[in-house]
Scaffold this motif. Structure first.
Motif, PDB file in Angstrom:
ATOM      1  N   ARG A   1     -28.414  20.369  -5.414  1.00  0.00           N
ATOM      2  CA  ARG A   1     -27.765  21.621  -5.802  1.00  0.00           C
ATOM      3  C   ARG A   1     -26.893  22.158  -4.667  1.00  0.00           C
ATOM      4  O   ARG A   1     -25.813  22.708  -4.898  1.00  0.00           O
ATOM      5  N   LEU A   2     -27.382  22.002  -3.424  1.00  0.00           N
ATOM      6  CA  LEU A   2     -26.597  22.449  -2.278  1.00  0.00           C
ATOM      7  C   LEU A   2     -25.323  21.623  -2.153  1.00  0.00           C
ATOM      8  O   LEU A   2     -24.249  22.170  -1.874  1.00  0.00           O
TER       9      LEU A   2
ATOM     10  N   THR B   1     -22.972  22.826  -4.787  1.00  0.00           N
ATOM     11  CA  THR B   1     -22.404  24.117  -4.411  1.00  0.00           C
ATOM     12  C   THR B   1     -21.326  23.944  -3.352  1.00  0.00           C
ATOM     13  O   THR B   1     -20.247  24.556  -3.431  1.00  0.00           O
ATOM     14  N   ASN B   2     -21.602  23.091  -2.344  1.00  0.00           N
ATOM     15  CA  ASN B   2     -20.613  22.847  -1.295  1.00  0.00           C
ATOM     16  C   ASN B   2     -19.357  22.198  -1.867  1.00  0.00           C
ATOM     17  O   ASN B   2     -18.234  22.509  -1.441  1.00  0.00           O
TER      18      ASN B   2
ATOM     19  N   GLU C   1     -18.252  22.545  -4.952  1.00  0.00           N
ATOM     20  CA  GLU C   1     -17.527  23.576  -5.698  1.00  0.00           C
ATOM     21  C   GLU C   1     -16.780  24.517  -4.757  1.00  0.00           C
ATOM     22  O   GLU C   1     -15.651  24.922  -5.038  1.00  0.00           O
ATOM     23  N   LEU C   2     -17.420  24.846  -3.609  1.00  0.00           N
ATOM     24  CA  LEU C   2     -16.753  25.702  -2.625  1.00  0.00           C
ATOM     25  C   LEU C   2     -15.531  25.004  -2.036  1.00  0.00           C
ATOM     26  O   LEU C   2     -14.483  25.629  -1.843  1.00  0.00           O
TER      27      LEU C   2
END
Length: 358
Positions: free
Chosen positions: A140-141, A144-145, A147-148
């Motif tokens: 998930r991290l 998220t990274n 997507e960022l």
């Protein structure tokens, strides 16, 4: 059956017995300790309860296989037998966490990172310590990274598009403020049309191997016919092999030379230099003195930069304090290109000062 009742029938290890310390209950990673001779769970920390859903009362005394999907349990049995026989196992010998599937109390399949090591109590009995981390958090991290990063790229592209738009408007304004004649207005209209076609995909760039000397010579001859009151000095070896789109690169050279011409007075000298500055890079430098006034930056130079970037090259232009122009362009050279010449220092103002770049 209660935990106390279980203790009456069988003796379970404690954190003190195995010297794992007071941090056992405080670790954020799940820690499970199983007796090697039975494969049953002896110690179960709060993080393991949170990860798998079993309370310590439910987990202690159960086979470690309650945490495994059936296919993994089959593999585990084979690995357990091999370890008991040889003292070696794939996970315990890995030297780093191994990612694998696991199962929770509710029957959900999850991904974990598992590390195994062997412990012994004071009596010499062997245990296996499993340190388990939820790999889904790591995934998930990563997501998220990612997507960022995508959001940052999109923002950068949007900001770059705004800069290009603003520079385009500045170029149009500068051209119009310079009291252009009919020919300049026609060039402005052509440049604006090329900008639109370039950004809509109608104008394509297809670099190929070629010789820049012939292209530059044709552009210079065209300038000499248009600007009879200017002198043009060309510095070039006999051949300068490069990878470029011939029509688009000639368009760039003509636009830069025209911009340089309109910044000079009769009798002024323009200089163009072609050279290999490394085995893989070809450089073109065009310089012209100014007339003492700054006429702004024409749209042709902004279009030229776009066209050079589309060919894998670079384009840097500087307006000197006296209104002169220094342009440095680079293009990739073929792997079999000519021997590189001496390295240059880039554009230098002919009237002092650093000027401004764009």
């Amino acid at each position: 059956m209660s935990r106390a009742a279980l203790s009456e029938e069988v003796s379970y290890a404690t954190a003190t017995d195995l010297d794992v310390g007071v941090l056992f209950d405080r670790l954020l990673d799940a820690v499970v300790i199983a007796r090697l001779s039975t494969g049953r769970i002896e110690l179960w920390n709060p993080a393991a309860e949170k990860l798998f859903g079993f309370s310590a009362l439910e987990a202690i005394g159960q086979s470690i296989e309650i945490l495994m999907p059936e296919p993994i349990a089959d593999v585990h049995r084979l690995g357990y037998e091999r370890y008991m026989r040889t003292g070696h196992g794939l996970i315990i010998d890995a030297g780093a966490p191994v990612e694998m599937p696991a199962r929770t109390k509710s029957g959900d399949d999850i991904r974990i990172e598992l590390s195994l090591s062997q412990l012994q109590n004071s009596s010499g009995e062997r245990f296996v310590l499993a340190v388990i981390r939820d790999a889904m958090n790591h995934k998930r991290l990563e997501l998220t990274n990612l997507e960022l990063s995508q959001a940052r790229v999109a923002r950068s592209e949007a900001e770059a598009a705004v800069v290009v738009r603003d520079e385009l408007l500045d170029g149009v304004t500068a051209t119009l403020q310079a009291a252009p004649d009919h020919d300049e207005l026609q060039r402005l209209a052509i440049a604006l049309g090329d900008f639109r076609r370039l950004h809509t995909g109608q104008l394509t760039v297809s670099p190929e191997d070629g010789d820049l000397v012939d292209l530059a010579s044709a552009a210079v001859e065209g300038l000499r016919r248009r600007a009879r009151g200017r002198r043009v000095r060309v510095h070039t070896p006999p051949r300068v092999p490069a990878i470029f789109d011939a029509p688009r690169t000639r368009q760039v050279l003509e636009q830069v030379l025209d911009e340089a011409w309109h910044r000079t007075a009769d009798g002024a000298r323009l200089e163009i230099r072609l050279e290999n500055i490394s085995p893989r890079i070809v450089q073109v430098t065009i310089s012209a003195p100014g007339t003492g006034s700054d006429r702004g930056v024409g749209i042709g130079l902004h279009l030229s930069r776009e066209l050079m970037h589309r060919q894998g090259g670079t384009f840097t232009a500087a307006v000197t304090p006296c209104g002169g122009l220094e342009v440095v362009m680079t293009l990739p050279a073929p792997s079999t290109g000519s021997r590189p010449g001496p390295r240059t220092r880039g554009p230098r103002s002919v009237c002092g000062g650093h000027g401004r770049r764009f």
